[in-house]
Write a protein that holds these residues in place. Structure first.
Motif, mmCIF file in Angstrom:
data_model
loop_
_atom_site.group_PDB
_atom_site.id
_atom_site.type_symbol
_atom_site.label_atom_id
_atom_site.label_comp_id
_atom_site.label_asym_id
_atom_site.label_seq_id
_atom_site.Cartn_x
_atom_site.Cartn_y
_atom_site.Cartn_z
ATOM 1 N N UNK A 115 18.266 47.718 2.524
ATOM 2 C CA UNK A 115 18.350 47.673 3.968
ATOM 3 C C UNK A 115 18.513 48.980 4.701
ATOM 4 N N UNK A 116 18.527 48.825 6.025
ATOM 5 C CA UNK A 116 18.755 49.940 6.940
ATOM 6 C C UNK A 116 19.521 49.389 8.145
ATOM 7 N N UNK A 117 20.371 50.221 8.713
ATOM 8 C CA UNK A 117 21.132 49.800 9.893
ATOM 9 C C UNK A 117 20.438 50.299 11.151
ATOM 10 N N UNK A 142 22.189 44.722 11.818
ATOM 11 C CA UNK A 142 22.095 44.878 13.284
ATOM 12 C C UNK A 142 23.477 45.300 13.776
ATOM 13 N N UNK A 143 23.627 46.624 14.001
ATOM 14 C CA UNK A 143 24.945 47.202 14.319
ATOM 15 C C UNK A 143 25.101 47.374 15.831
ATOM 16 N N UNK A 144 26.266 47.348 16.220
ATOM 17 C CA UNK A 144 27.568 46.822 15.828
ATOM 18 C C UNK A 144 27.924 45.642 16.698
ATOM 19 N N UNK A 145 26.889 44.992 17.243
ATOM 20 C CA UNK A 145 27.087 43.927 18.236
ATOM 21 C C UNK A 145 25.890 42.984 18.122
ATOM 22 N N UNK A 146 25.978 41.763 18.668
ATOM 23 C CA UNK A 146 24.824 40.849 18.621
ATOM 24 C C UNK A 146 23.623 41.448 19.354
ATOM 25 N N UNK A 147 22.505 41.568 18.672
ATOM 26 C CA UNK A 147 21.301 42.130 19.271
ATOM 27 C C UNK A 147 20.579 41.040 20.063
ATOM 28 N N UNK A 148 19.547 41.449 20.794
ATOM 29 C CA UNK A 148 18.757 40.490 21.562
ATOM 30 C C UNK A 148 18.205 39.421 20.618
ATOM 31 N N UNK A 149 18.141 38.180 21.111
ATOM 32 C CA UNK A 149 17.672 37.056 20.297
ATOM 33 C C UNK A 149 16.253 37.294 19.773
ATOM 34 N N UNK A 203 10.634 35.501 11.308
ATOM 35 C CA UNK A 203 9.175 35.471 11.093
ATOM 36 C C UNK A 203 8.730 36.540 10.091
ATOM 37 N N UNK A 204 9.358 37.725 10.204
ATOM 38 C CA UNK A 204 8.891 38.850 9.377
ATOM 39 C C UNK A 204 9.491 38.845 7.977
ATOM 40 N N UNK A 205 10.506 37.996 7.762
ATOM 41 C CA UNK A 205 11.115 37.931 6.429
ATOM 42 C C UNK A 205 12.075 39.082 6.180
ATOM 43 N N UNK A 206 13.060 39.237 7.061
ATOM 44 C CA UNK A 206 14.102 40.248 6.875
ATOM 45 C C UNK A 206 15.451 39.551 6.912
ATOM 46 N N UNK A 207 16.243 39.726 5.887
ATOM 47 C CA UNK A 207 17.603 39.194 5.876
ATOM 48 C C UNK A 207 18.439 40.008 6.857
ATOM 49 N N UNK A 208 19.396 39.362 7.526
ATOM 50 C CA UNK A 208 20.130 40.023 8.620
ATOM 51 C C UNK A 208 21.635 39.970 8.438
ATOM 52 N N UNK A 209 22.279 41.107 8.724
ATOM 53 C CA UNK A 209 23.728 41.234 8.868
ATOM 54 C C UNK A 209 23.969 41.276 10.370
ATOM 55 N N UNK A 210 24.697 40.272 10.903
ATOM 56 C CA UNK A 210 24.971 40.197 12.347
ATOM 57 C C UNK A 210 26.457 40.492 12.575
ATOM 58 N N UNK A 211 26.786 41.250 13.608
ATOM 59 C CA UNK A 211 28.147 41.757 13.763
ATOM 60 C C UNK A 211 28.654 41.618 15.192
ATOM 61 N N UNK A 238 25.400 44.992 -4.447
ATOM 62 C CA UNK A 238 24.332 43.999 -4.257
ATOM 63 C C UNK A 238 23.516 44.255 -3.009
ATOM 64 N N UNK A 239 23.747 45.421 -2.415
ATOM 65 C CA UNK A 239 22.941 45.721 -1.233
ATOM 66 C C UNK A 239 23.338 47.041 -0.613
ATOM 67 N N UNK A 240 22.481 47.540 0.250
ATOM 68 C CA UNK A 240 22.762 48.801 0.932
ATOM 69 C C UNK A 240 22.019 48.839 2.257
ATOM 70 N N UNK A 241 22.581 49.553 3.248
ATOM 71 C CA UNK A 241 21.846 49.756 4.499
ATOM 72 C C UNK A 241 22.147 51.164 4.994
ATOM 73 N N UNK A 242 21.130 51.999 4.889
ATOM 74 C CA UNK A 242 21.263 53.408 5.287
ATOM 75 C C UNK A 242 21.603 53.521 6.771
ATOM 76 N N UNK A 243 22.368 54.504 7.101
ATOM 77 C CA UNK A 243 22.694 54.781 8.515
ATOM 78 C C UNK A 243 21.927 56.029 8.954
#
Ligand code: GCU
Length: 616
Positions: free
Chosen positions: A327-329, A364-371, A379-387, A556-561
């Motif tokens: 991942x990536x943040x 999706x850092x550090x707050x809920x992003x637009x829907x 649709x694009x097949x990306x797993x999401x971390x929501x914060x 088990x995962x990583x998201x570059x900043x």
């Protein structure tokens, strides 16, 4: 749950209930409903002294001041709290900071005004459908909003990244409705987030605004997902709102030939579960189904994918198979024009870059992003971390702050619970160790489990490092399913080569996601790899980080900043940062830095290896 925990929750819940101006429960899937868009130019009045709301002795003006929508009555009328025909405008949705140079740094109150007609027969028109109900819905307003319609105060909302809505049935005119919103984006110590963050405090009506037209009794909310632990049963609930709450509701997935009809109780609530032969959603095959719900005269449908997400020891299991989160943040900041993301077009650029980088995961850092972002990730097949923005120095012992955080969490889960892509709900980022902090966050974690038992709970924690050994032992870990860790070995912590000697230990038999790592360099700044702020130095940090991360057995995962450089008022190194955090792998103009190619190749190889395993 221990006595003290239940007492504490009861206390926080009480505090929650007293929260300032509660909007109604979230209307699920507003974009799938009959509505009138109120996007476009809105008049604005900049009011740093809040003189439109308070009198000179700081008492709230009785009739709401500017909110009353009064206009001067004639040539001798000296009334001044008014919008006039020549009052300037700003675009909604949109932050105010990037629309006018004089507002880039502005923090304070801006009043928005928009007039609209709701003629009979028009979508959401007044008396359009006798008996129908109308709701004003805002995707977000940063940070505090007070909403007035035709001079009447409808209510208020706190929190810059989740929806607010108000019922206005019977309050609409056929013509000339005046909608006025006071938006205050100042930062407060007891707020969420608190006064110090590492991102730009974009203010305004930052997302879509709609007038929703709903049948007298309508399908207000629903949750549809795979039954926990199953691959071929769908389970969920539905809630109706309105007089006729005891009704039959049919939930159907036509493409799978599956459906169920249930009867709601006196509160309009019903649960359902039914067998369905489904192709499960995954990043490799992001299969979505049209799911429809029908009750009385109301129908609503949307695309939903079905997948299961669990942990087993230090593994994360997607549909029962171990998955590594590549991942990536990113911030909810639009590339090129900067400013808050508010459209699918914005989201498609950012998620397209993440895909190009070889990601199957985004934080999706550090707050809920637009829907639009989470729907596109489906649709694009990306797993999401929501914060939620429980970030850095929050007032842990302030019940009002806890209530705000819990409410934002509940609003975030309510809005996005049907988003397949979301697998992790994060309750915090980089919060200082203390007992009140852990109490606060463990309550939020319990709230997540109460609202959504189907997903994983996490938080981004700070490293506990002694010399070259980092131990994952944050007491918060016992309340989480997945540990997140932000480490900056090679940037804030030592030289890039320090990573070669780093050891990681954990006191938890749980998965770790390295939720942040990286370094800064403006695009095009070159030099040798020991020279800070150069692309070569940033790449060198990655060159040492990636093998270090591969050595962590419970990772088990990583998201570059971070994916893209982003605006930040606390980054002011002249000619280098210029009020941008330059840890992006891309510049804010999408230019690829040297480190981009390193991580892309690393993820490419990892993805290919995972693909080969899956085929076997
Ligand atoms: C932190 C924080 C980010 C911040 C980053 C940085 O880890 O979570 O919000 O931008 O560090 O320092 O660049």
């Amino acid at each position: 749950m221990s006595i003290s925990q239940s007492l504490r929750l009861a206390f926080f819940a009480l505090a929650g209930a007293a929260l300032w101006g509660q909007p109604i429960g979230t209307i699920q899937n507003p974009s799938g409903r009959q509505s009138l868009s109120l996007n476009g130019p809105w008049q604005i009045l900049i009011d740093p002294y809040e003189a439109g709301y308070y009198d000179f002795h700081l008492n709230p003006i009785r009739d709401g001041g500017l909110g009353a929508g009064r206009e001067p009555a004639g040539k001798s009328d000296k009334f001044e709290l008014a919008f006039l025909p020549n009052t300037p405008t700003l675009q909604v949705p949109g932050d105010w900071n990037t629309q006018r140079p004089d507002l880039l740094w502005y923090e304070g109150t801006i009043w928005y005004r928009r007039t609209f007609d709701a003629p009979a027969g028009a979508p959401a028109g007044a008396a359009a459908h006798p008996g129908n109900r109308q709701f004003l819905w805002f995707g977000a307003a940063n940070y505090q909003a007070i909403v007035f319609l035709n001079g009447k105060k409808l209510g208020q909302h706190e929190g810059g990244f989740t929806p607010l809505q108000f019922e206005v049935t019977g309050q609409l005119r056929e013509h000339g409705n005046a909608l006025i919103v006071k938006v205050d984006d100042r930062r407060y110590p007891d707020a969420v987030p608190p006064t110090m963050t590492d991102w730009w405090n974009y203010g305004g009506l930052t997302r879509d605004v709609k007038l929703l037209d709903m049948p007298a009794t309508f399908i207000q909310d629903y949750f549809v997902q795979l039954e926990k632990g199953s691959r071929n049963r769908v389970a969920g609930w539905v809630r109706l709102d309105g007089a006729g709450q005891r009704q039959r509701v049919t939930v159907s997935i036509p493409e799978a030939g599956a459906s169920a009809t249930v009867a709601t109780d006196d509160n309009g609530y019903a649960t359902f579960a039914f067998p369905a032969n489904l192709t499960l959603w995954s990043p490799e095959s992001p299969k979505l189904y049209q799911v429809s719900l029908a009750a009385g005269t109301d129908r609503v449908s949307e695309s939903i994918g079905f997948r299961s997400i669990q942990t087993a020891g230090s593994k994360i299991l997607l549909n029962g198979n171990p998955v590594f989160l590549r991942g990536v943040s990113m911030h909810g900041e639009a590339p090129f024009r900067a400013g808050r993301v508010f459209s699918e077009a914005d989201a498609r650029i950012l998620l397209g870059w993440a895909k190009e980088l070889g990601c199957n995961f985004v934080r999706l850092a550090h707050y809920p992003h637009d829907e639009a972002m989470t729907r596109l990730a489906d649709q694009m097949g990306l797993l999401v971390w929501s914060e939620v923005p429980v970030y850095w120095a929050v007032q842990w012992e302030n019940p009002a702050t806890y209530a705000k955080a819990e409410h934002m969490l509940a609003e975030n889960i309510a809005r996005d619970k049907n988003r397949t892509s979301i697998v992790l709900w994060s309750v915090a980022n980089e919060t200082p160790l203390s007992e009140p902090r852990t109490k606060f966050l463990s309550s939020l974690a319990a709230k997540v489990r109460q609202l959504d038992p189907t997903r994983l709970v996490t938080a981004a924690t700070l490293p506990h490092t002694v010399e070259n050994t980092t131990t994952i032992d944050d007491p918060l870990g016992q309340y989480l399913d997945v540990l997140g860790l932000n480490e900056y070995v090679g940037w804030y912590d030592g030289a890039p080569a320090k990573a070669d000697a780093m050891q990681f230990r954990t006191t938890y038999d749980k998965p770790l996601v390295m939720s942040e790592f990286g370094a800064e360099a403006p695009f095009g700044n070159h030099g040798d790899e020991d020279t800070a702020w150069t692309e070569e130095y940033q790449a060198n940090v990655y060159r040492h980080q990636l093998p270090m991360l591969q050595r962590i057995p419970f990772l088990s995962g990583m998201s570059a900043w971070a994916l893209v450089d982003f605006r930040c008022p606390r980054r002011f190194l002249t000619g280098i940062q210029d009020y941008y955090n330059r840890k992006g792998l891309l510049s804010d103009r999408g230019e690829k830095k040297e480190a981009w190619f390193l991580l892309r190749d690393f993820y490419g190889a990892m993805g290919a290896a995972a693909g080969a395993v899956a085929k076997r």
